[in-house]
Design a protein around this motif. Sequence first.
Motif, PDB file in Angstrom:
ATOM      1  N   ILE A 290       0.926  -1.156   0.003  1.00  0.00           N
ATOM      2  CA  ILE A 290       0.137   0.054  -0.072  1.00  0.00           C
ATOM      3  C   ILE A 290       0.919   1.228   0.020  1.00  0.00           C
ATOM      4  O   ILE A 290       0.634   2.243  -0.570  1.00  0.00           O
ATOM      5  CB  ILE A 290      -0.969  -0.128   1.216  1.00  0.00           C
ATOM      6  N   GLN A 320      -6.499 -10.460   4.888  1.00  0.00           N
ATOM      7  CA  GLN A 320      -7.167  -9.329   4.682  1.00  0.00           C
ATOM      8  C   GLN A 320      -7.203  -8.250   5.783  1.00  0.00           C
ATOM      9  O   GLN A 320      -6.973  -8.760   7.034  1.00  0.00           O
ATOM     10  CB  GLN A 320      -8.630  -9.782   4.335  1.00  0.00           C
ATOM     11  N   CYS A 358      -9.899   3.648  -4.318  1.00  0.00           N
ATOM     12  CA  CYS A 358      -9.642   2.159  -4.205  1.00  0.00           C
ATOM     13  C   CYS A 358      -8.206   2.271  -4.805  1.00  0.00           C
ATOM     14  O   CYS A 358      -8.147   2.445  -6.092  1.00  0.00           O
ATOM     15  CB  CYS A 358     -10.517   1.395  -5.087  1.00  0.00           C
ATOM     16  N   THR A 360      -5.410  -0.671  -6.438  1.00  0.00           N
ATOM     17  CA  THR A 360      -5.147  -1.816  -6.850  1.00  0.00           C
ATOM     18  C   THR A 360      -3.926  -2.014  -7.761  1.00  0.00           C
ATOM     19  O   THR A 360      -3.697  -0.907  -8.599  1.00  0.00           O
ATOM     20  CB  THR A 360      -6.384  -2.405  -7.620  1.00  0.00           C
ATOM     21  N   THR A 364      -3.489  -7.007  -5.326  1.00  0.00           N
ATOM     22  CA  THR A 364      -3.952  -6.519  -4.034  1.00  0.00           C
ATOM     23  C   THR A 364      -4.938  -5.350  -4.090  1.00  0.00           C
ATOM     24  O   THR A 364      -4.477  -4.288  -4.970  1.00  0.00           O
ATOM     25  CB  THR A 364      -2.659  -5.957  -3.049  1.00  0.00           C
ATOM     26  N   TYR A 366      -6.985  -2.216  -1.922  1.00  0.00           N
ATOM     27  CA  TYR A 366      -7.072  -1.411  -0.642  1.00  0.00           C
ATOM     28  C   TYR A 366      -8.046  -0.165  -0.872  1.00  0.00           C
ATOM     29  O   TYR A 366      -7.910   0.664  -1.670  1.00  0.00           O
ATOM     30  CB  TYR A 366      -5.715  -1.059  -0.346  1.00  0.00           C
ATOM     31  N   SER A 378     -10.975   1.649   6.027  1.00  0.00           N
ATOM     32  CA  SER A 378     -10.322   0.990   4.870  1.00  0.00           C
ATOM     33  C   SER A 378     -10.433  -0.502   5.167  1.00  0.00           C
ATOM     34  O   SER A 378     -10.843  -0.995   6.166  1.00  0.00           O
ATOM     35  CB  SER A 378      -8.736   1.477   5.116  1.00  0.00           C
ATOM     36  N   SER A 380      -9.554  -4.484   2.797  1.00  0.00           N
ATOM     37  CA  SER A 380      -9.335  -5.226   1.554  1.00  0.00           C
ATOM     38  C   SER A 380     -10.396  -5.435   0.417  1.00  0.00           C
ATOM     39  O   SER A 380     -10.071  -5.730  -0.840  1.00  0.00           O
ATOM     40  CB  SER A 380      -8.639  -6.638   1.809  1.00  0.00           C
TER      41      SER A 380
END
Length: 447
Positions: A290, A320, A358, A360, A364, A366, A378, A380
């Motif tokens: 992230i 997650q 979002c 991505t 992944t 987030y 926030s 997954s």
Amino acid sequence: MSLLAVAILFCSCNNDSYLNVIPASSSALISVDMPALAEKSNMADKGAILKSLLGVDDPEKCGIDLASKLYLFESAEGHLGLCAKVSSESDLEEVFNTLNKKGVCEKISEKRGFHFTTLKNVWLAGYSDDALIVMGPVVKAAQAELQQKMARYLDADDEDGIKDSPMFEKLDSMSAPMALVAKAQALPQQFVAPFTLGAPKGTDASQIMIAADLSIEKGRLKLDGETFSFNKKVDESLKQAAKVYRPIQGKYLQAMPSSAVVGMFMNVDGKKFLPMMQNNNALQMVLAGINTAIDMDNIMRSVNGDLAIIVPVMSESNTQLMMGAQLAHSNWLADVDYWKQSCPQGSKITNWGKNAFCYTDGKTSYFFGVSNDLQYYSGSSKGMALGSIKVAPNPIAADLQAEIKGKKLVMVINIDGEGKEKEALAAMSSILQPLFGNLNSIVYSLK
């Protein structure tokens, strides 16, 4: 008089000689004062633990000294062990002979003058006229090697055992009926983060110690403890870090589903907490992907109040995350457009609502955003993100929530959690069950 003094000294030394079987290099120690535990828990039978552990009908005649403390330990190699003082070698032998007839253990054998048997195919038990030691779990092919080590432990003297170690001295100074002292490295890697928060960057987990009073209530193993270090610099850093935590208000306790694997709760000023996060390898690993596109440091600086990190699912292939926090401001929202433009190749940040985004990278995702009342949410998935600041359909028990409120830092580990790291938690549960009964969770609270 001199002879009497020598005799008294010899007896006092001999009383705890059974502790020499515990390896000096052990990474974790738990002491159990059975009479005190029975009294505090209103247990009619102070030998109830041994009934569960060895399956004996009459603990008073099982050959174990119930008045002396029982110890659990983890060896440097990762074997789990139990140490107890023997009051009658013949009574203990009778117990194992009875268990052998029931098919619970193998026939007693002898090695280097000590007696050995195998319990339930994976636990090795060895004893002398002074001490009982049980270690495992261990596969059949490795049992001979472990038995050799246990024979050495049974033959150890004061210089070889745990008694003179700083870890044992710390444990011996604690007055709780059940107490724990352990190196942070002895814990499953997935659960180390809250114990290492505040340590200087690069500190090895072997230098960070945990000391905790243990108790059991409603299927919960509760640890009320603190982190410390025998390294003065590391210890000072940990003590200063503990001052950052403020009483938990309970804003996000209901957001933790009863099926989630882990929940960590605190109340902090993000500006003071951020350096602790930055120095924590475990948390940095969780946020590594992230952080490449989102300035999590800037987000954390805006936190001021309750903060919760919840892990609904944990496995090697799928972990997650949910995080909710009360914010002092949301000034960092002005930087999101820049984050979008500077995303690493193959990743992107998109909008999915008002002040909601979002990230991505194809593997992944987030989801994160800010609510109208300045709460950071926030997760997954979109559902997890929204759920991080809402009441879960089936949250953790109300009495557990009430217990967490007002404390500084609390971590809840759900042994029955969904998609959990099965080997770590299943092993933990199977080892604790004979001693503590059926457990559904472990709750650590910072003193």
